[in-house]
Design a protein around this motif. Structure first.
Motif, short mmCIF file in Angstrom:
data_model
loop_
_atom_site.label_atom_id
_atom_site.label_comp_id
_atom_site.label_asym_id
_atom_site.label_seq_id
_atom_site.Cartn_x
_atom_site.Cartn_y
_atom_site.Cartn_z
N SER A 178 0.85 -1.19 0.00
CA SER A 178 0.00 0.00 0.00
C SER A 178 0.89 1.23 0.00
CB SER A 178 -0.91 0.03 1.24
OG SER A 178 -1.78 -1.08 1.26
N LEU A 179 0.45 2.27 -0.70
CA LEU A 179 1.17 3.53 -0.72
C LEU A 179 0.23 4.68 -0.43
CD1 LEU A 179 1.61 5.07 -4.17
CD2 LEU A 179 0.77 2.74 -4.08
N VAL A 180 0.79 5.75 0.08
CA VAL A 180 -0.03 6.91 0.44
C VAL A 180 0.33 8.11 -0.42
CG1 VAL A 180 1.56 7.68 2.28
CG2 VAL A 180 -0.86 8.33 2.35
N LEU A 181 -0.71 8.83 -0.83
CA LEU A 181 -0.59 10.09 -1.56
C LEU A 181 -1.42 11.14 -0.84
CD1 LEU A 181 -1.15 8.72 -5.19
CD2 LEU A 181 1.05 9.25 -4.12
N TYR A 182 -1.06 12.40 -1.08
CA TYR A 182 -1.82 13.52 -0.52
C TYR A 182 -2.25 14.44 -1.66
CZ TYR A 182 0.45 11.77 3.71
OH TYR A 182 0.91 10.96 4.72
N PRO A 183 -3.23 14.03 -2.44
CA PRO A 183 -3.61 14.78 -3.64
C PRO A 183 -4.57 15.93 -3.34
CG PRO A 183 -4.85 12.75 -3.54
CD PRO A 183 -3.97 12.76 -2.33
N THR A 184 -4.12 16.84 -2.48
CA THR A 184 -4.99 17.94 -2.07
C THR A 184 -5.32 18.89 -3.22
OG1 THR A 184 -3.00 19.14 -1.34
CG2 THR A 184 -4.18 17.87 0.32
N PHE A 185 -4.58 18.78 -4.31
CA PHE A 185 -4.85 19.60 -5.50
C PHE A 185 -6.04 19.07 -6.29
CE2 PHE A 185 -1.86 16.26 -6.54
CZ PHE A 185 -2.35 15.74 -7.72
N ILE B 172 -8.61 1.37 -3.46
CA ILE B 172 -8.19 2.75 -3.18
C ILE B 172 -9.18 3.37 -2.19
CG2 ILE B 172 -7.80 5.05 -4.14
CD1 ILE B 172 -6.79 3.73 -6.66
N GLU B 173 -8.63 3.90 -1.10
CA GLU B 173 -9.45 4.51 -0.06
C GLU B 173 -9.07 5.99 0.05
OE1 GLU B 173 -10.22 0.75 2.86
OE2 GLU B 173 -8.23 1.66 2.99
N ASN B 174 -10.03 6.85 -0.23
CA ASN B 174 -9.79 8.29 -0.21
C ASN B 174 -10.45 8.94 0.99
OD1 ASN B 174 -8.41 8.35 -2.75
ND2 ASN B 174 -10.38 8.19 -3.80
N ASP B 175 -9.69 9.82 1.65
CA ASP B 175 -10.23 10.65 2.72
C ASP B 175 -10.37 12.06 2.19
OD1 ASP B 175 -10.27 8.55 4.49
OD2 ASP B 175 -8.29 9.01 5.34
N LEU B 176 -11.55 12.64 2.35
CA LEU B 176 -11.82 13.96 1.81
C LEU B 176 -11.60 15.03 2.86
CD1 LEU B 176 -15.06 13.22 -0.26
CD2 LEU B 176 -12.66 12.93 -0.91
N THR B 177 -11.08 16.17 2.41
CA THR B 177 -10.95 17.36 3.24
C THR B 177 -11.72 18.47 2.54
OG1 THR B 177 -8.75 16.66 4.00
CG2 THR B 177 -9.35 18.98 4.32
N GLY C 181 -7.90 14.74 0.72
CA GLY C 181 -6.82 14.99 1.66
C GLY C 181 -5.76 13.91 1.64
N ARG C 182 -6.22 12.66 1.56
CA ARG C 182 -5.29 11.53 1.59
C ARG C 182 -5.87 10.39 0.77
NH1 ARG C 182 -4.41 9.12 7.37
NH2 ARG C 182 -6.13 7.74 6.85
N SER C 183 -4.99 9.71 0.07
CA SER C 183 -5.41 8.55 -0.73
C SER C 183 -4.45 7.40 -0.44
CB SER C 183 -5.39 8.89 -2.22
OG SER C 183 -5.83 7.79 -2.98
N ILE C 184 -5.00 6.25 -0.09
CA ILE C 184 -4.20 5.06 0.15
C ILE C 184 -4.60 4.01 -0.89
CG2 ILE C 184 -3.74 3.13 1.71
CD1 ILE C 184 -4.02 5.11 4.03
N ALA C 185 -3.63 3.56 -1.65
CA ALA C 185 -3.87 2.53 -2.66
C ALA C 185 -3.28 1.22 -2.18
CB ALA C 185 -3.23 2.94 -3.99
#
Length: 257
Positions: A69-76, A124-129, A134-138
């Motif tokens: 699993s990897l984490v991204l922070y695609p706040t854009f 893929i699990e996305n957390d919304l801000t 805010g955060r995406s874990i694949a």
């Protein structure tokens, strides 16, 4: 899995065993917050409770496959663009595995298939801000060197079964992360409308059963249809034998294999 720290360019945690790499990295992010860098990857030799789509488990022999699993922070990215993360991850894996076979495709939304058999699952699990991601874990499971499958999963296959040879799991992991990074930076740096259209085109060309009529099932039963397109928000659009368009969100329709 023994990566070379001089050549592996991403923060990596390797575990002998864990319940789920998604759960592990999610807890790590919750505990350490901003100290967990983007592209931090947790890989396990074995998972006791690996999660798949639709709540399925993932069979994987210890030390034979890629479970990470990897984490991204695609706040854009605004929340309504979240499907593009699924697209770039599945494209990166599809393109890496295509080094060994021309028959690798993406089964909507993001399973990876060789012919009619499944080689990779992605969750893929996305957390919304607010209105952004805010955060995406694949979480990704790829069958690499396993030679036999014993669960009731209907159609698994491994890269070794396809190619007839053993593969370096670390090398494949490194290549996949690099491919994801290239796509991800493109989303940040390129004109979004133009770049996302290119992603949609590549994704469409990579789809499982993208030509001809095939059997599907929805709440109303089984039917024959052909794939028309996948919308940018992930909706799956089919045309049935009567010429009627049918749109589906995830879990509303299944391929009949």
């Amino acid at each position: 899995m023994k990566p070379n720290p001089e050549t592996f360019r991403y923060p990596l945690v390797v575990l002998e065993e864990t319940d789920s790499t998604n759960q592990y990295i999610s807890q790590l992010c919750n505990d350490l917050k901003e100290d967990v860098a983007e592209f931090t990857t947790v890989a396990a030799e074995f998972q006791t409770s690996g999660k798949g789509q639709r709540g399925n488990s993932w069979e994987a022999e210890k030390g034979k496959n890629l479970l990470f699993s990897l984490v991204l922070y695609p706040t854009f990215l605004e929340a309504h663009h979240q499907f593009i993360l699924s697209q770039i991850v599945s494209l990166a894996i599809k393109e890496e595995l295509s080094r060994w076979s021309d028959d690798i495709t993406i089964k909507w939304p993001n399973d990876i298939y060789w012919k009619e058999k499944k080689i990779c699952g992605i969750l893929i699990e996305n957390d919304l801000t607010g209105h952004h991601i805010g955060r995406s874990i694949a979480g990704i499971g790829i069958n690499i060197n396993q030679e036999a499958f014993h669960s009731d999963a209907p159609n698994p296959v491994s890269l070794k079964q396809i190619s007839g040879k053993e593969h370096d799991r670390h090398e494949i992991l490194s290549h996949i992360l690099r491919r994801i990074e290239i796509y991800y930076k493109g989303l940040q740096l390129e004109n979004f409308a133009t770049y996302s259209a290119e992603i949609n085109t590549r994704y469409a060309r990579s789809l499982f059963r993208r030509r001809g009529f095939h059997l599907y099932q929805d709440a109303g039963g089984q039917f024959l249809a052909r794939l028309l397109r996948v919308e940018s928000d992930g909706r799956f659009v089919l045309e049935d034998e009567n010429g009627q368009e049918r749109e589906y969100l995830f879990k509303e329709v299944q391929h009949i294999l």
